[in-house]
Design an enzyme around this catalytic site. Structure first.
Site, PDB file in Angstrom:
ATOM      1  CB  SER A  56      32.463  -9.253 -26.831  1.00  0.00           C
ATOM      2  OG  SER A  56      32.059  -8.134 -26.878  1.00  0.00           O
ATOM      3  CG  ASN A  57      35.182  -4.680 -25.760  1.00  0.00           C
ATOM      4  OD1 ASN A  57      35.780  -4.139 -26.845  1.00  0.00           O
ATOM      5  ND2 ASN A  57      33.859  -4.261 -25.446  1.00  0.00           N
TER       6      ASN A  57
ATOM      7  NE  ARG B  30      31.738   2.068  -4.246  1.00  0.00           N
ATOM      8  CZ  ARG B  30      31.313   1.743  -5.307  1.00  0.00           C
ATOM      9  NH1 ARG B  30      31.924   1.035  -6.413  1.00  0.00           N
ATOM     10  NH2 ARG B  30      29.902   1.506  -5.390  1.00  0.00           N
TER      11      ARG B  30
ATOM     12  CG  MET C 100      29.121  -3.728 -15.696  1.00  0.00           C
ATOM     13  SD  MET C 100      29.140  -2.192 -16.572  1.00  0.00           S
ATOM     14  CE  MET C 100      27.521  -1.643 -16.270  1.00  0.00           C
ATOM     15  NE  ARG C 101      30.811  -3.082  -7.523  1.00  0.00           N
ATOM     16  CZ  ARG C 101      29.602  -2.882  -6.843  1.00  0.00           C
ATOM     17  NH1 ARG C 101      28.500  -3.286  -7.493  1.00  0.00           N
ATOM     18  NH2 ARG C 101      29.617  -2.215  -5.428  1.00  0.00           N
TER      19      ARG C 101
ATOM     20  CG  LEU D 207      37.274   1.311 -10.384  1.00  0.00           C
ATOM     21  CD1 LEU D 207      38.323   1.131 -11.453  1.00  0.00           C
ATOM     22  CD2 LEU D 207      37.623  -0.043  -9.568  1.00  0.00           C
TER      23      LEU D 207
ATOM     24  CG  ASN E 298      36.295   2.251 -19.396  1.00  0.00           C
ATOM     25  OD1 ASN E 298      36.074   1.081 -19.319  1.00  0.00           O
ATOM     26  ND2 ASN E 298      35.382   3.401 -19.622  1.00  0.00           N
TER      27      ASN E 298
ATOM     28  CG  HIS F 237      32.049   5.619 -22.257  1.00  0.00           C
ATOM     29  ND1 HIS F 237      31.413   5.063 -21.178  1.00  0.00           N
ATOM     30  CD2 HIS F 237      31.220   6.513 -23.012  1.00  0.00           C
ATOM     31  CE1 HIS F 237      30.272   5.998 -21.282  1.00  0.00           C
ATOM     32  NE2 HIS F 237      29.945   6.721 -22.358  1.00  0.00           N
TER      33      HIS F 237
HETATM   34  C1  GRF Z   1      30.929  -2.756 -24.337  1.00  0.00           C
HETATM   35  O1  GRF Z   1      29.807  -1.994 -24.857  1.00  0.00           O
HETATM   36  C2  GRF Z   1      31.834  -1.644 -23.543  1.00  0.00           C
HETATM   37  O2  GRF Z   1      31.952  -0.325 -24.411  1.00  0.00           O
HETATM   38  C3  GRF Z   1      31.116  -0.989 -22.369  1.00  0.00           C
HETATM   39  O3  GRF Z   1      30.517  -2.222 -21.756  1.00  0.00           O
HETATM   40  C4  GRF Z   1      30.343  -3.227 -22.907  1.00  0.00           C
HETATM   41  C5  GRF Z   1      31.160  -4.520 -22.600  1.00  0.00           C
HETATM   42  O4  GRF Z   1      30.917  -5.376 -23.332  1.00  0.00           O
HETATM   43  N1  GRF Z   1      31.946  -0.601 -21.262  1.00  0.00           N
HETATM   44  P1  GRF Z   1      31.906  -6.759 -23.471  1.00  0.00           P
HETATM   45  O5  GRF Z   1      31.691  -7.612 -21.747  1.00  0.00           O
HETATM   46  O6  GRF Z   1      33.082  -6.335 -23.586  1.00  0.00           O
HETATM   47  O7  GRF Z   1      31.079  -7.646 -24.307  1.00  0.00           O
END
Ligand code: GRF
Length: 214
Positions: free
Chosen positions: A14-15, A66, A91-92, A94, A108, A110
């Site tokens: 979504s981001n 890795r 979700m890895r 680095l 990033n 967070h």
């Molecule tokens: C978001 O909450 C972001 O802050 C975190 O992981 C989530 C990713 O969501 N790092 P999306 O895949 O962007 O919907």
């Protein structure tokens, strides 16, 4: 000229969508040149393709180490002439090698007001601690996890009765507004990494670094 940006994802993206939409506006200083996922089944890949963005999958499971996985990513990024990286639910963890290679060019998002609540389950921990203000942060990536210099933050209230889900949803709205602003700042030179800190340009008036809906 617009800077070439890759968005790295592992999930729904979504981001990533908010970055693609922002970058499609005339005059935005970045174009999303590539969406790269380490998971072939990431839902965000389909959303990127639907938006006409080039996609690539580097499956970490088909790389023995890795380093091998990251070299493959780096090769794809180079091939697409990428200048900046946005991690968006990637979700890895680095390695120092990859992070140092992209120092000052990788950011990033967070889901907490760093330096509070580094790592995972940020909303659960915020509720457990009883904080009244929570939020999200965009930062430059450094080797230490969730520890990089802060570019922009958004704050939201924690409301009585909030659950992890309601809090996550309230913050996600802000993430989608904040991340494009932070990308704009690094691509137009308003925010640069210098000597381990963020240097904000003098012509920048602070707009966009803090969002607070209250
Ligand atoms: C978001 O909450 C972001 O802050 C975190 O992981 C989530 C990713 O969501 N790092 P999306 O895949 O962007 O919907």
């Amino acid at each position: 000229m617009a800077r070439r940006v890759a968005v790295l994802i592992s999930g729904r993206g979504s981001n990533m969508v908010s970055l693609i939409e922002a970058a499609s506006a005339p005059g935005f200083p970045a174009e999303i040149a590539l969406v790269l996922s380490n998971r072939p089944d990431a839902a965000g890949l389909e959303r990127a393709r639907a938006a006409g963005i080039a996609t690539a999958v580097i499956d970490h499971k088909s790389h023995p180490t890795r380093e091998d996985f990251e070299q493959a990513m780096d090769a794809v990024l180079t091939r697409h002439r990428v200048e900046f990286i946005c991690l968006a639910g990637f979700m890895r963890v680095l390695t120092d090698w990859f992070v140092e290679r992209w120092t000052g060019r990788m950011i990033n998002i967070h889901p907490s007001l760093l330096p509070l609540f580094r790592g995972v389950h940020t909303h659960r921990r915020a509720l457990e601690e009883g904080v009244l203000i929570h939020g999200c942060t965009v930062h430059f990536v450094v080797p230490e996890l969730d520890a990089g210099p802060i570019i922009a933050q958004a704050a939201v209230p924690v409301i009585p009765g909030d659950t992890e889900e309601s809090l996550a949803a309230r913050i996600l709205v802000q993430e989608h507004l904040l991340y494009p602003q932070a990308l704009r700042m690094i691509c137009d030179g308003s925010a640069r990494l210098e000597g381990g800190r963020v240097a904000f340009s003098q012509r920048w008036n602070g707009e966009g670094a803090l969002r607070s809906p209250i």
